[in-house]
Design a protein around this motif. Structure first.
Motif, short mmCIF file in Angstrom:
data_model
loop_
_atom_site.label_atom_id
_atom_site.label_comp_id
_atom_site.label_asym_id
_atom_site.label_seq_id
_atom_site.Cartn_x
_atom_site.Cartn_y
_atom_site.Cartn_z
N GLY A 90 -3.47 -8.67 24.32
CA GLY A 90 -3.74 -8.63 25.75
C GLY A 90 -2.85 -7.67 26.49
O GLY A 90 -1.78 -7.28 26.02
N PRO A 91 -3.26 -7.26 27.71
CA PRO A 91 -2.46 -6.33 28.51
C PRO A 91 -1.26 -7.02 29.13
O PRO A 91 -1.17 -8.26 29.17
CB PRO A 91 -3.46 -5.88 29.59
N GLN A 92 -0.35 -6.22 29.65
CA GLN A 92 0.90 -6.77 30.18
C GLN A 92 0.66 -7.72 31.33
O GLN A 92 1.33 -8.76 31.43
CB GLN A 92 1.83 -5.63 30.62
N ASP A 93 -0.31 -7.41 32.23
CA ASP A 93 -0.48 -8.27 33.40
C ASP A 93 -1.00 -9.65 33.01
O ASP A 93 -0.84 -10.61 33.77
CB ASP A 93 -1.38 -7.61 34.45
N ALA A 94 -1.59 -9.80 31.83
CA ALA A 94 -2.04 -11.12 31.39
C ALA A 94 -0.88 -12.04 31.06
O ALA A 94 -1.05 -13.26 31.00
CB ALA A 94 -2.96 -10.99 30.17
N PHE A 95 0.31 -11.45 30.86
CA PHE A 95 1.49 -12.24 30.49
C PHE A 95 2.45 -12.41 31.66
O PHE A 95 3.60 -12.77 31.47
CB PHE A 95 2.21 -11.59 29.30
N GLY A 96 1.98 -12.14 32.89
CA GLY A 96 2.79 -12.37 34.08
C GLY A 96 2.70 -13.81 34.53
O GLY A 96 1.90 -14.59 34.02
N PRO A 97 3.50 -14.19 35.52
CA PRO A 97 3.48 -15.57 36.02
C PRO A 97 2.10 -16.02 36.48
O PRO A 97 1.76 -17.19 36.34
CB PRO A 97 4.48 -15.53 37.19
N ASP A 98 1.32 -15.10 37.02
CA ASP A 98 -0.02 -15.45 37.48
C ASP A 98 -1.11 -14.87 36.57
O ASP A 98 -2.28 -14.84 36.95
CB ASP A 98 -0.23 -14.93 38.92
N GLY A 99 -0.71 -14.45 35.37
CA GLY A 99 -1.67 -13.84 34.46
C GLY A 99 -2.53 -14.87 33.76
O GLY A 99 -2.30 -16.09 33.82
N ALA A 100 -3.53 -14.36 33.06
CA ALA A 100 -4.48 -15.25 32.38
C ALA A 100 -3.81 -16.09 31.30
O ALA A 100 -4.23 -17.23 31.05
CB ALA A 100 -5.59 -14.41 31.75
#
Length: 242
Positions: A148-158
């Motif tokens: 998965g992309p980096q933004d998926a592993f953020g606090p609000d990511g998928a």
């Protein structure tokens, strides 16, 4: 000060991005003057299953940790495991290189930990846990790729924060036996990157391990920086995929 690095790599494809970034990390550390010992679990056909047959002379139920303790005390640790254990104990830095599969390590790497993090030699027996375990004072770092992309592993990511997924590795495997664990080095979604972005990602991995190597040389135990999602200098191009 020359130090020894043990890099344990777990990916079945030699042309994968994961394998390329593992090579980039090894080159960076070697260029800094460190001795780099590489274990490629798939290339070595590592047998990951902790089995009763590893411990001759069992009388009664198989209790793996008790048998590990007995083998250490009796000097009867399996020869293959003892070789890996000796290399582990000799290293000042442990690098675990792997693609994140099902939000954890590949089974072959988990099996390496099951068999090589021997109770009585890395923790337990004469050793305690965490700061009192056998590997206290040494460093470890995770070198990872994701699907998965980096933004998926953020606090609000998928998926949620990466730290949540690596906690059981950091705390339950590495810190448990004494390691001080540096920030993970992660390339997010390499299959989604074009060739130029993959090259940039490899340069970033290289540069991060230059910093880690400098920290080992100076004796300072700095936390590694978190690299950008693409970044390793001198690394060969890798095909798409983890």
């Amino acid at each position: 000060m020359t130090t020894t690095v043990l890099l344990v790599h777990a990916h079945p494809e030699t042309d994968s991005f994961s394998t390329a970034q593992s090579a980039a990390a090894a080159r960076a550390l070697a260029a800094a003057g460190h001795e780099v010992d590489v274990i490629d679990l798939y290339a070595d056909a590592w047998q990951p299953v902790l089995r009763r047959d590893d411990f001759p002379g069992i009388d009664g139920a198989f209790k793996p940790q008790a048998e590990q303790m007995r083998a250490v005390a009796d000097g009867t640790v399996d020869d293959v495991v003892q070789d890996q254990l000796d290399r582990l104990l000799a290293a000042d830095l442990l690098v675990l290189s792997f693609p994140m599969w099902w939000f954890s390590v590949p089974a072959i790497l988990k099996g390496w930990i099951d068999r090589v993090f021997v109770m009585g030699a890395t923790f337990g027996g004469e050793h305690g846990l965490f700061d009192e375990a056998a590997l206290a004072g040494k460093d470890a770092v995770l070198l990872m790729t994701t699907g998965g992309p980096q933004d998926a592993f953020g606090p609000d990511g998928a998926f949620g924060p990466m730290d949540d997924f690596v906690f059981h590795i950091r705390r339950g495997m590495l810190e448990f036996v004494g390691y001080r664990v540096l920030d993970p080095v992660v390339t997010y979604g390499p299959a989604r990157l074009d060739p130029d972005e993959r090259e940039a990602a490899l340069r970033s991995v290289h540069d991060t391990f230059v910093e880690i190597g400098e920290g080992l040389t100076s004796g300072s135990r700095r936390r590694s920086r978190r690299p950008e999602p693409h970044g390793g200098r001198g690394a060969s191009p890798a095909r798409a995929g983890q």
